[in-house]
Motif scaffolding. Structure first.
Motif, short mmCIF file in Angstrom:
data_model
loop_
_atom_site.label_atom_id
_atom_site.label_comp_id
_atom_site.label_asym_id
_atom_site.label_seq_id
_atom_site.Cartn_x
_atom_site.Cartn_y
_atom_site.Cartn_z
N VAL A 95 103.19 19.04 19.29
CA VAL A 95 102.34 18.33 20.25
C VAL A 95 102.38 16.84 19.98
N VAL A 96 102.40 16.05 21.06
CA VAL A 96 102.22 14.61 20.96
C VAL A 96 100.97 14.25 21.77
N ALA A 97 100.14 13.42 21.17
CA ALA A 97 98.94 12.89 21.84
C ALA A 97 99.11 11.38 21.99
N VAL A 98 98.92 10.89 23.20
CA VAL A 98 98.95 9.45 23.46
C VAL A 98 97.63 9.06 24.10
N VAL A 99 96.92 8.12 23.49
CA VAL A 99 95.68 7.63 24.07
C VAL A 99 95.91 6.21 24.58
N THR A 100 95.81 6.07 25.88
CA THR A 100 95.97 4.78 26.54
C THR A 100 94.59 4.16 26.73
N ARG A 101 94.45 2.89 26.31
CA ARG A 101 93.15 2.23 26.37
C ARG A 101 93.19 1.02 27.30
N TRP A 102 92.21 1.01 28.20
CA TRP A 102 91.97 -0.16 29.03
C TRP A 102 90.71 -0.85 28.50
N PHE A 103 90.85 -2.06 28.00
CA PHE A 103 89.75 -2.78 27.33
C PHE A 103 88.67 -3.15 28.35
N GLY A 104 87.41 -2.87 27.98
CA GLY A 104 86.30 -3.11 28.90
C GLY A 104 85.53 -4.38 28.64
N GLY A 105 85.98 -5.18 27.67
CA GLY A 105 85.32 -6.46 27.43
C GLY A 105 84.30 -6.43 26.31
N VAL A 106 84.02 -5.25 25.75
CA VAL A 106 83.05 -5.14 24.66
C VAL A 106 83.77 -4.63 23.42
N LEU A 107 83.67 -5.38 22.32
CA LEU A 107 84.30 -4.95 21.07
C LEU A 107 83.56 -3.74 20.51
N LEU A 108 84.31 -2.73 20.09
CA LEU A 108 83.69 -1.49 19.61
C LEU A 108 83.53 -1.45 18.10
N GLY A 109 84.24 -2.33 17.38
CA GLY A 109 84.19 -2.27 15.92
C GLY A 109 85.05 -1.13 15.41
N ALA A 110 85.34 -1.16 14.12
CA ALA A 110 86.24 -0.17 13.55
C ALA A 110 85.69 1.26 13.71
N GLY A 111 84.41 1.44 13.39
CA GLY A 111 83.82 2.77 13.51
C GLY A 111 83.82 3.28 14.93
N GLY A 112 83.54 2.38 15.86
CA GLY A 112 83.53 2.77 17.27
C GLY A 112 84.90 3.17 17.76
N LEU A 113 85.92 2.45 17.31
CA LEU A 113 87.29 2.80 17.70
C LEU A 113 87.70 4.15 17.13
N VAL A 114 87.39 4.38 15.86
CA VAL A 114 87.74 5.67 15.24
C VAL A 114 87.12 6.82 16.03
N ARG A 115 85.84 6.68 16.38
CA ARG A 115 85.17 7.75 17.13
C ARG A 115 85.78 7.91 18.51
N ALA A 116 86.04 6.79 19.19
CA ALA A 116 86.55 6.86 20.56
C ALA A 116 87.93 7.51 20.62
N TYR A 117 88.83 7.09 19.74
CA TYR A 117 90.18 7.68 19.78
C TYR A 117 90.16 9.15 19.38
N GLY A 118 89.35 9.48 18.39
CA GLY A 118 89.23 10.89 18.01
C GLY A 118 88.61 11.72 19.12
N ASP A 119 87.55 11.19 19.76
CA ASP A 119 86.89 11.93 20.83
C ASP A 119 87.81 12.12 22.03
N ALA A 120 88.66 11.13 22.30
CA ALA A 120 89.58 11.26 23.43
C ALA A 120 90.55 12.43 23.20
#
Length: 208
Positions: A95-120
């Motif tokens: 399996v390959v997983a690709v998460v494409t991100r469109w930036f919404g203008g608000v910085l998520l911080g390292a912890g926020g990014l880890v959660r977001a990519y994992g949740d996706a």
């Protein structure tokens, strides 16, 4: 010891989440080699050219021996690694997983990014579902046309995989099983001992 079963995607698909106006689209594909996995990443990079990041992770092989991940410009360890951890946690391969991100203008911080990519990736896996692949011994058997349909139906009802049917002067069934002796016994019962299977190899098969 080489594994004889593993989990993989039931189908290709995608799922998206939104976190503080940033959109994360996870695309999941079944692949069997690294070149194919990287081709999926490039395909999505071209398709969603306006997105800022195309982070990826893939796991290949029945033993999940080959793993790769990429943060694609996100801070190190905040995208590819958590994506890979989700694939590991679900014990999936090919399996390959690709998460494409469109930036919404608000910085998520390292912890926020880890959660977001994992949740996706979790959302993507929940959307497509998983299936078990098993390594089956492959056998061939030749039958008269008059009895082929009945024997095929009988074998299917007893859990034997019918991998292919070839029609000629006789009908040739390609059968998959984890129990060669059991298959021989079933065929003997179904054909009054007139037919025996011939081993032709082995094949990976999805089992629902």
């Amino acid at each position: 010891m080489t594994p004889t079963s593993y989990l993989t995607l039931a189908r290709d698909g995608e799922a998206g989440i939104e976190v503080k106006r940033s959109r994360f689209l996870c695309t999941l594909r079944r692949v069997s080699e690294e070149e194919s996995a990287r081709a999926v990443v490039e395909e999505l990079r071209r398709r969603h050219w306006e997105a800022r990041h195309h982070c990826s992770a893939f796991v290949l092989g029945p033993d999940r021996a080959l793993e790769r991940s990429s943060d694609d410009g996100e801070p190190a360890g905040t995208a590819g690694a958590p994506m890979l951890e989700v694939l590991r946690g679900r014990e999936v391969s090919d399996v390959v997983a690709v998460v494409t991100r469109w930036f919404g203008g608000v910085l998520l911080g390292a912890g926020g990014l880890v959660r977001a990519y994992g949740d996706a990736v979790r959302a993507g896996l929940d959307e497509v579902g998983l299936v078990q692949r098993r390594l089956l011994a492959e056998y061939a058997v030749e039958l008269d046309h008059a009895e082929a349909g009945r024997v095929e139906s009988d074998l299917r009802s007893r859990g034997v995989e019918v991998l292919g049917v070839e029609y000629g002067a006789r009908v040739r069934l390609l059968l998959g099983t984890e129990d060669g002796a059991g298959l021989e016994h079933l065929l003997a019962e179904s054909t009054a001992g007139r037919v025996a299977p011939a081993r032709t190899g082995e094949r990976w098969v999805d089992r629902t």
